[in-house]
Design a protein around this motif. Structure first.
Motif, PDB file in Angstrom:
ATOM      1  N   PHE A 131      19.540   2.031  30.083  1.00 58.38           N
ATOM      2  CA  PHE A 131      18.793   2.197  28.831  1.00 58.38           C
ATOM      3  C   PHE A 131      17.447   1.479  28.908  1.00 58.38           C
ATOM      4  CE2 PHE A 131      17.671   0.645  24.575  1.00 58.38           C
ATOM      5  CZ  PHE A 131      17.517   1.868  23.937  1.00 58.38           C
ATOM      6  N   ALA A 132      17.428   0.263  29.440  1.00 58.43           N
ATOM      7  CA  ALA A 132      16.199  -0.527  29.497  1.00 58.43           C
ATOM      8  C   ALA A 132      15.176   0.075  30.444  1.00 58.43           C
ATOM      9  CB  ALA A 132      16.522  -1.959  29.915  1.00 58.43           C
ATOM     10  N   GLN A 133      15.625   0.727  31.524  1.00 60.92           N
ATOM     11  CA  GLN A 133      14.697   1.304  32.490  1.00 60.92           C
ATOM     12  C   GLN A 133      13.840   2.390  31.872  1.00 60.92           C
ATOM     13  OE1 GLN A 133      17.074   2.600  35.788  1.00 60.92           O
ATOM     14  NE2 GLN A 133      17.410   0.520  36.531  1.00 60.92           N
ATOM     15  N   GLY A 134      14.351   3.104  30.885  1.00 62.20           N
ATOM     16  CA  GLY A 134      13.616   4.198  30.279  1.00 62.20           C
ATOM     17  C   GLY A 134      12.632   3.761  29.217  1.00 62.20           C
ATOM     18  N   SER A 135      12.604   2.492  28.871  1.00 63.74           N
ATOM     19  CA  SER A 135      11.727   2.042  27.791  1.00 63.74           C
ATOM     20  C   SER A 135      10.467   1.376  28.339  1.00 63.74           C
ATOM     21  CB  SER A 135      12.484   1.092  26.864  1.00 63.74           C
ATOM     22  OG  SER A 135      12.896  -0.054  27.563  1.00 63.74           O
ATOM     23  N   TYR A 136       9.448   1.321  27.483  1.00 68.60           N
ATOM     24  CA  TYR A 136       8.194   0.680  27.859  1.00 68.60           C
ATOM     25  C   TYR A 136       8.413  -0.808  28.112  1.00 68.60           C
ATOM     26  CZ  TYR A 136       5.709   4.828  26.146  1.00 68.60           C
ATOM     27  OH  TYR A 136       5.246   6.095  25.951  1.00 68.60           O
ATOM     28  N   PHE A 139       9.251  -0.831  13.594  1.00 70.65           N
ATOM     29  CA  PHE A 139      10.467  -0.054  13.395  1.00 70.65           C
ATOM     30  C   PHE A 139      11.226  -0.716  12.259  1.00 70.65           C
ATOM     31  CE2 PHE A 139       9.127   1.096  17.598  1.00 70.65           C
ATOM     32  CZ  PHE A 139       9.357   2.461  17.621  1.00 70.65           C
ATOM     33  N   THR A 140      11.467   0.046  11.200  1.00 68.39           N
ATOM     34  CA  THR A 140      12.041  -0.515   9.977  1.00 68.39           C
ATOM     35  C   THR A 140      12.978   0.499   9.335  1.00 68.39           C
ATOM     36  OG1 THR A 140      11.501  -1.674   7.926  1.00 68.39           O
ATOM     37  CG2 THR A 140      10.101   0.218   8.506  1.00 68.39           C
ATOM     38  N   GLN A 155      13.828   4.804  21.036  1.00 71.65           N
ATOM     39  CA  GLN A 155      14.459   4.639  22.342  1.00 71.65           C
ATOM     40  C   GLN A 155      13.421   4.420  23.435  1.00 71.65           C
ATOM     41  OE1 GLN A 155      17.466   7.549  23.301  1.00 71.65           O
ATOM     42  NE2 GLN A 155      18.440   7.338  21.299  1.00 71.65           N
ATOM     43  N   LYS A 156      12.308   5.141  23.349  1.00 73.03           N
ATOM     44  CA  LYS A 156      11.260   4.991  24.364  1.00 73.03           C
ATOM     45  C   LYS A 156      10.689   3.570  24.357  1.00 73.03           C
ATOM     46  CE  LYS A 156       8.731   6.633  27.617  1.00 73.03           C
ATOM     47  NZ  LYS A 156       9.325   6.836  28.918  1.00 73.03           N
ATOM     48  N   PHE A 157      10.578   2.982  23.175  1.00 75.04           N
ATOM     49  CA  PHE A 157      10.072   1.611  23.081  1.00 75.04           C
ATOM     50  C   PHE A 157      11.168   0.573  23.331  1.00 75.04           C
ATOM     51  CE2 PHE A 157       6.417   3.612  21.230  1.00 75.04           C
ATOM     52  CZ  PHE A 157       5.372   2.790  21.626  1.00 75.04           C
ATOM     53  N   GLY A 158      12.412   0.989  23.308  1.00 78.80           N
ATOM     54  CA  GLY A 158      13.505   0.043  23.492  1.00 78.80           C
ATOM     55  C   GLY A 158      13.783  -0.775  22.244  1.00 78.80           C
ATOM     56  N   LYS A 193       6.323  -7.397  21.937  1.00 83.82           N
ATOM     57  CA  LYS A 193       7.450  -6.738  21.270  1.00 83.82           C
ATOM     58  C   LYS A 193       8.402  -7.792  20.739  1.00 83.82           C
ATOM     59  CE  LYS A 193      10.095  -5.967  25.512  1.00 83.82           C
ATOM     60  NZ  LYS A 193      10.823  -4.979  26.291  1.00 83.82           N
ATOM     61  N   GLY A 194       8.933  -7.538  19.569  1.00 83.28           N
ATOM     62  CA  GLY A 194       9.944  -8.452  19.064  1.00 83.28           C
ATOM     63  C   GLY A 194       9.806  -8.859  17.620  1.00 83.28           C
TER      64      GLY A 194
END
Length: 195
Positions: A18-23, A57-58, A124-127, A149-150
């Protein structure tokens, strides 16, 4: 014990995939387009003149998102004149019982776009894993690069208890072309349910 070890290995492999596919921090972010509450498409490229874009994201139903709403609206107002564009993205529209609807997006009267991530492609793309969770994109020669991010700050429940305002510090650093001292702080909030 054997089953527990198998579960842990399976979980780690799934999380890794999952993490590999995100920015990742420093990645160039591809243009994307989502719809607002009126069904109008809004693209990241619409904000090519902005120095920085803050994606949030909210989710209207998340208690943490409600606690942060006024802080984020205030930050948006404070930085709008300095070329910072806020965009709210709801990854939970229409996915599951009790989820937000497109009409819920309309009821929010923000001075910035509030978009539906139907199918959860962008989150998902951003994780993104929590709401609220922020992603700061810096415009570098017409291309947006992920700089942070965070978490928004270190006190989700009580605004007066904030000691470290991560998002504000990052925005100031990005606008001043400084190195980001804190590029990734784990967000506190509601887990994004994946469908």
């Amino acid at each position: 014990m054997k089953y527990l070890a198998s579960f842990v290995v399976a979980f780690l492999v799934t999380a890794s995939v999952f993490a590999q596919g995100s920015y990742q921090l420093g990645s160039k972010v591809a243009d994307f387009s989502l719809k607002d509450g009126q069904g109008k498409a809004v693209s990241l490229s619409n904000f090519a003149d902005s120095k920085t874009v803050v994606l949030v994201f909210t989710d209207n139903k998340c208690p943490y998102a409600k606690l942060y709403e006024n802080r984020l609206v205030t930050l948006s107002s404070t930085y709008a004149s300095r070329g910072v564009q806020f965009i709210f993205i709801n990854p939970g529209v229409g996915v599951g019982e009790g989820s937000d609807t497109m009409e819920d997006l309309v009821t929010k009267n923000y001075s910035f776009p509030y978009l539906a991530d139907e199918g959860q492609r962008i989150s998902q793309k951003f994780g993104a894993t929590k709401t609220p969770e922020v992603f700061v994109l810096h415009n570098m020669g017409g291309e947006f690069v992920l700089k942070y991010k965070g978490a928004i700050d270190d006190s989700p429940q009580v605004e007066s208890g904030v000691r470290n305002n991560y998002l504000k510090t990052v925005i100031d650093d990005v606008l001043a072309n400084k190195n980001i001292s804190t590029a990734d702080k784990r967000a506190t909030g509601c887990m994004i349910k994946r469908y």
